[in-house]
Design a protein around this motif. Structure first.
Motif, PDB file in Angstrom:
ATOM      1  N   THR A 187       1.612  -6.625   9.046  1.00 45.46           N
ATOM      2  CA  THR A 187       2.069  -5.591   8.114  1.00 45.46           C
ATOM      3  C   THR A 187       3.397  -5.011   8.556  1.00 45.46           C
ATOM      4  OG1 THR A 187      -0.196  -5.015   7.516  1.00 45.46           O
ATOM      5  CG2 THR A 187       1.482  -3.363   7.078  1.00 45.46           C
ATOM      6  N   MET A 210       4.914   4.608   3.419  1.00 41.40           N
ATOM      7  CA  MET A 210       4.234   5.862   3.731  1.00 41.40           C
ATOM      8  C   MET A 210       5.184   7.004   4.041  1.00 41.40           C
ATOM      9  SD  MET A 210       2.937   5.015   7.601  1.00 41.40           S
ATOM     10  CE  MET A 210       2.997   6.663   8.280  1.00 41.40           C
ATOM     11  N   VAL A 223       3.256  -1.398   4.120  1.00 40.32           N
ATOM     12  CA  VAL A 223       2.718  -0.054   3.921  1.00 40.32           C
ATOM     13  C   VAL A 223       3.921   0.864   3.748  1.00 40.32           C
ATOM     14  CG1 VAL A 223       1.454   1.874   4.940  1.00 40.32           C
ATOM     15  CG2 VAL A 223       0.620  -0.477   5.239  1.00 40.32           C
ATOM     16  N   VAL A 243      -6.150  -0.418   4.102  1.00 42.80           N
ATOM     17  CA  VAL A 243      -5.576  -1.537   4.851  1.00 42.80           C
ATOM     18  C   VAL A 243      -6.663  -2.566   5.162  1.00 42.80           C
ATOM     19  CG1 VAL A 243      -4.666  -2.176   7.122  1.00 42.80           C
ATOM     20  CG2 VAL A 243      -3.574  -0.379   5.812  1.00 42.80           C
ATOM     21  N   ALA A 263      -5.659   5.599   4.145  1.00 36.82           N
ATOM     22  CA  ALA A 263      -4.760   4.456   4.331  1.00 36.82           C
ATOM     23  C   ALA A 263      -5.415   3.397   5.206  1.00 36.82           C
ATOM     24  CB  ALA A 263      -3.436   4.914   4.943  1.00 36.82           C
ATOM     25  N   CYS A 301       1.298   5.184   0.417  1.00 39.35           N
ATOM     26  CA  CYS A 301       0.621   6.333   1.024  1.00 39.35           C
ATOM     27  C   CYS A 301       1.502   7.573   0.887  1.00 39.35           C
ATOM     28  CB  CYS A 301       0.370   6.095   2.507  1.00 39.35           C
ATOM     29  SG  CYS A 301      -0.488   4.586   2.873  1.00 39.35           S
ATOM     30  N   PHE A 306       6.395  -1.839   7.629  1.00 41.90           N
ATOM     31  CA  PHE A 306       6.328  -0.438   7.223  1.00 41.90           C
ATOM     32  C   PHE A 306       7.651   0.050   6.664  1.00 41.90           C
ATOM     33  CE2 PHE A 306       3.243  -1.202  10.495  1.00 41.90           C
ATOM     34  CZ  PHE A 306       2.112  -0.561  10.033  1.00 41.90           C
ATOM     35  N   ILE A 329      -2.638   0.956  12.031  1.00 44.23           N
ATOM     36  CA  ILE A 329      -2.551  -0.088  11.007  1.00 44.23           C
ATOM     37  C   ILE A 329      -2.089  -1.398  11.628  1.00 44.23           C
ATOM     38  CG2 ILE A 329      -1.297  -0.827   8.944  1.00 44.23           C
ATOM     39  CD1 ILE A 329      -1.345   2.150   8.056  1.00 44.23           C
ATOM     40  N   LEU A 387       0.870  -1.174   0.000  1.00 41.61           N
ATOM     41  CA  LEU A 387       0.000   0.000   0.000  1.00 41.61           C
ATOM     42  C   LEU A 387       0.901   1.215   0.000  1.00 41.61           C
ATOM     43  CD1 LEU A 387      -2.558   1.727   0.488  1.00 41.61           C
ATOM     44  CD2 LEU A 387      -2.355   1.162   2.906  1.00 41.61           C
TER      45      LEU A 387
END
Length: 103
Positions: A87, A64, A62, A54, A50, A18, A89, A80, A16
Protein backbone atom coordinates in the motif's frame (compact mmCIF):
# COMPACT_ATOMS: atom_id res chain seq x y z
CA UNK A 1 4.87 -1.41 -7.97
CA UNK A 2 4.24 2.16 -9.04
CA UNK A 3 7.71 2.30 -10.65
CA UNK A 4 6.69 -0.36 -13.17
CA UNK A 5 4.36 1.29 -15.71
CA UNK A 6 3.26 -2.05 -17.16
CA UNK A 7 1.73 -3.06 -13.83
CA UNK A 8 -0.67 -0.10 -13.92
CA UNK A 9 -1.29 0.20 -17.66
CA UNK A 10 -4.71 -1.50 -17.64
CA UNK A 11 -5.52 -1.84 -13.96
CA UNK A 12 -7.67 0.45 -11.88
CA UNK A 13 -5.94 1.90 -8.83
CA UNK A 14 -7.94 1.05 -5.72
CA UNK A 15 -8.12 3.78 -3.07
CA UNK A 16 -9.27 3.90 0.54
CA UNK A 17 -10.33 7.45 1.48
CA UNK A 18 -9.92 8.31 5.19
CA UNK A 19 -11.20 11.62 6.53
CA UNK A 20 -13.11 12.50 9.69
CA UNK A 21 -15.47 14.73 7.68
CA UNK A 22 -18.26 13.00 5.75
CA UNK A 23 -18.39 15.96 3.37
CA UNK A 24 -14.61 15.81 2.87
CA UNK A 25 -14.73 12.08 2.15
CA UNK A 26 -17.54 12.55 -0.36
CA UNK A 27 -15.81 15.43 -2.16
CA UNK A 28 -12.53 13.53 -2.39
CA UNK A 29 -14.26 10.35 -3.55
CA UNK A 30 -16.09 12.21 -6.33
CA UNK A 31 -12.87 13.95 -7.42
CA UNK A 32 -10.84 10.73 -7.43
CA UNK A 33 -13.46 8.71 -9.27
CA UNK A 34 -13.54 11.33 -12.02
CA UNK A 35 -10.26 9.72 -13.09
CA UNK A 36 -10.65 6.87 -15.55
CA UNK A 37 -8.53 4.36 -13.66
CA UNK A 38 -9.21 5.20 -10.03
CA UNK A 39 -11.73 3.28 -7.97
CA UNK A 40 -12.54 4.24 -4.39
CA UNK A 41 -13.09 0.85 -2.79
CA UNK A 42 -13.82 2.04 0.75
CA UNK A 43 -14.12 5.05 3.03
CA UNK A 44 -13.27 5.44 6.72
CA UNK A 45 -13.88 8.18 9.28
CA UNK A 46 -11.12 7.23 11.72
CA UNK A 47 -8.00 5.14 12.21
CA UNK A 48 -9.67 2.01 13.56
CA UNK A 49 -12.22 2.04 10.73
CA UNK A 50 -9.36 2.50 8.24
CA UNK A 51 -7.60 -0.59 9.59
CA UNK A 52 -10.77 -2.66 9.23
CA UNK A 53 -11.27 -1.42 5.66
CA UNK A 54 -7.64 -2.15 4.75
CA UNK A 55 -8.08 -5.75 5.89
CA UNK A 56 -11.26 -6.08 3.79
CA UNK A 57 -10.17 -4.24 0.64
CA UNK A 58 -6.32 -4.28 0.52
CA UNK A 59 -6.22 -0.97 -1.41
CA UNK A 60 -3.33 0.15 -3.59
CA UNK A 61 -3.45 3.62 -2.03
CA UNK A 62 -4.69 5.00 1.29
CA UNK A 63 -5.56 8.71 1.03
CA UNK A 64 -5.77 10.04 4.57
CA UNK A 65 -5.82 13.12 6.70
CA UNK A 66 -3.34 13.54 9.55
CA UNK A 67 -6.05 14.59 11.99
CA UNK A 68 -8.12 11.41 12.06
CA UNK A 69 -9.66 10.53 15.42
CA UNK A 70 -8.15 7.63 17.34
CA UNK A 71 -5.22 5.89 15.73
CA UNK A 72 -3.78 8.40 13.25
CA UNK A 73 -0.74 9.82 11.53
CA UNK A 74 2.52 7.91 11.52
CA UNK A 75 1.14 5.14 13.76
CA UNK A 76 -1.75 4.49 11.40
CA UNK A 77 0.56 4.42 8.39
CA UNK A 78 2.84 1.92 10.14
CA UNK A 79 -0.11 -0.28 11.13
CA UNK A 80 -1.50 -0.30 7.59
CA UNK A 81 1.94 -0.97 6.10
CA UNK A 82 2.27 -4.00 8.40
CA UNK A 83 -1.05 -5.37 7.13
CA UNK A 84 -0.63 -4.57 3.41
CA UNK A 85 3.03 -3.73 2.70
CA UNK A 86 2.42 -2.79 -0.96
CA UNK A 87 0.00 0.00 0.00
CA UNK A 88 1.08 3.55 -0.81
CA UNK A 89 -0.07 6.66 1.05
CA UNK A 90 -1.23 10.17 0.26
CA UNK A 91 -1.34 12.16 3.49
CA UNK A 92 -3.17 15.48 3.85
CA UNK A 93 -2.24 17.94 6.57
CA UNK A 94 -3.48 21.32 7.60
CA UNK A 95 -1.51 24.49 8.24
CA UNK A 96 -1.04 23.58 11.93
CA UNK A 97 0.45 20.11 11.28
CA UNK A 98 4.14 21.09 11.10
CA UNK A 99 5.28 18.59 13.73
CA UNK A 100 3.37 15.71 12.16
CA UNK A 101 4.68 16.57 8.68
CA UNK A 102 8.21 16.51 10.02
CA UNK A 103 7.70 12.95 11.30
Amino acid sequence: MFGDPTRWSDAAISVLVCDDSAVGRRQLTVALEAGERIEVVAEADGGEAALAEVVDSAPDVVWMGLGLPGLAGVRLIASIADLVPATRFVVMGGPDDDEARAR
